[in-house]
Design an enzyme around this catalytic site. Structure first.
Site, PDB file in Angstrom:
ATOM      1  N   GLU A  20       1.824   3.823   7.823  1.00 25.70           N
ATOM      2  CA  GLU A  20       0.698   3.403   6.997  1.00 25.70           C
ATOM      3  C   GLU A  20       0.101   4.606   6.265  1.00 25.70           C
ATOM      4  O   GLU A  20       0.368   5.753   6.622  1.00 25.70           O
ATOM      5  CB  GLU A  20      -0.371   2.757   7.897  1.00 25.70           C
ATOM      6  CG  GLU A  20       0.100   1.501   8.616  1.00 25.70           C
ATOM      7  CD  GLU A  20       0.119   0.254   7.719  1.00 25.70           C
ATOM      8  OE1 GLU A  20       0.310   0.390   6.496  1.00 25.70           O
ATOM      9  OE2 GLU A  20      -0.061  -0.847   8.267  1.00 25.70           O
ATOM     10  N   ASP A  40       0.822  -1.215   0.000  1.00 24.84           N
ATOM     11  CA  ASP A  40       0.000   0.000   0.000  1.00 24.84           C
ATOM     12  C   ASP A  40       0.859   1.268   0.000  1.00 24.84           C
ATOM     13  O   ASP A  40       0.350   2.368   0.228  1.00 24.84           O
ATOM     14  CB  ASP A  40      -0.933   0.008   1.225  1.00 24.84           C
ATOM     15  CG  ASP A  40      -0.157  -0.126   2.527  1.00 24.84           C
ATOM     16  OD1 ASP A  40       1.093  -0.127   2.494  1.00 24.84           O
ATOM     17  OD2 ASP A  40      -0.805  -0.217   3.592  1.00 24.84           O
TER      18      ASP A  40
END
Ligand code: GLP
Length: 260
Positions: A143, A136
């Protein structure tokens, strides 16, 4: 960004190891930022070979790892402490007191993170940061939607990252939810970055990182603002890049003095 596309992950890893080795030879007291995951493993194997066969000397080197799981003791087989000792440190002559990873057992996360930042500063900053990339687009454990100027801190993992990393644990539920990671601002302060990406599973994230807009949704894309980044890929990881032919042309025609 300089994008270097090698035919295989092994060839890319040998090149990455040469870049690290070149720095360590020129600056024996170099400060290395290191990453875990499958991606840097062949580079670590090559560094171990260079140490064993060519005497590459790590005795003056200081290392800082990007991240660690909260709640895992260093001896836990899935901890990043364990990973680094098994896959690199115990095979080279780095001094244990010059090796740094965040303390996964800390009872005081903010102080631990502040101390980690202070210790990077105290070592003079990171000369070369090695990075892998999550599917991702995460770097370290930053993140998507991590602040692009974040410092070392606690993060909560996405379910995708927990599931990607579950292979190292006895059961998927055993993957911790929380980690300590260097921040994106911390990573951006390193003087040089090597981003490694191998395999088709990383192709979308790498396209977004190299050719997409800079966005919190793809944390690695902030590297577009860094002055000295080399992105080293294998063919499979490069298939989505629109300018792949140009990157290959640039690399093939670099003036001799620019080569490592
Ligand atoms: C974890 C690590 C990252 C690493 C990523 C990709 O999330 N914290 O530093 O880049 O995994 O791992 P792999 O190289 O195994 O694909």
């Amino acid at each position: 960004m300089e994008v270097i596309i090698e035919p295989t992950a092994d060839a890319a890893s040998v090149l990455a190891a040469r870049i690290v080795a070149d720095l360590v030879r020129k600056k024996p007291a170099a400060v290395l930022g290191l990453a875990t995951g499958n991606t840097p493993l062949p580079m670590y194997r090559e560094l171990i070979r260079l140490h064993a066969e060519e005497g590459l000397d790590f005795s003056g080197v200081t290392t800082f790892n990007l991240d660690e799981y909260l709640g895992l003791e260093p001896a836990h087989p899935a901890s990043y402490h364990h990973f680094m000792w098994e896959n690199l440190f115990r095979h080279i002559n780095v001094r244990p007191e010059q090796v740094h990873l965040p303390d996964g057992l800390t009872q005081d996360v903010p102080s631990c993170c502040a101390a980690y930042e202070a210790s990077i500063r105290g070592a003079g900053g990171i000369d070369l940061q090695v990075l892998g990339i999550g599917g991702d687009g995460h770097i370290g454990f930053n993140e998507p939607v991590s602040s692009l100027s974040s410092r070392t801190r606690i993060k909560t993992l996405t379910e995708r990252t927990r599931s990607d990393n579950a292979f190292a644990f006895s059961t998927p539920d055993a993957v911790p939810h929380h980690v300590i990671t260097m921040g994106i601002g911390t990573i951006m302060e390193s003087r040089e970055v090597l981003l490694l990406g191998f395999g088709g599973r990383k192709a979308d994230a790498l396209e977004a990182t190299v050719e997409g807009p800079v966005s919190q949704m793809v944390p690695a894309s902030v590297l577009q603002f860094h002055q000295r980044v080399r992105v080293i890929l294998d063919e499979a990881a490069s298939v989505k890049l629109k300018r792949a032919d140009y990157y290959k042309h640039v690399y093939a025609n670099k003036p001799g003095w620019q080569r490592i």
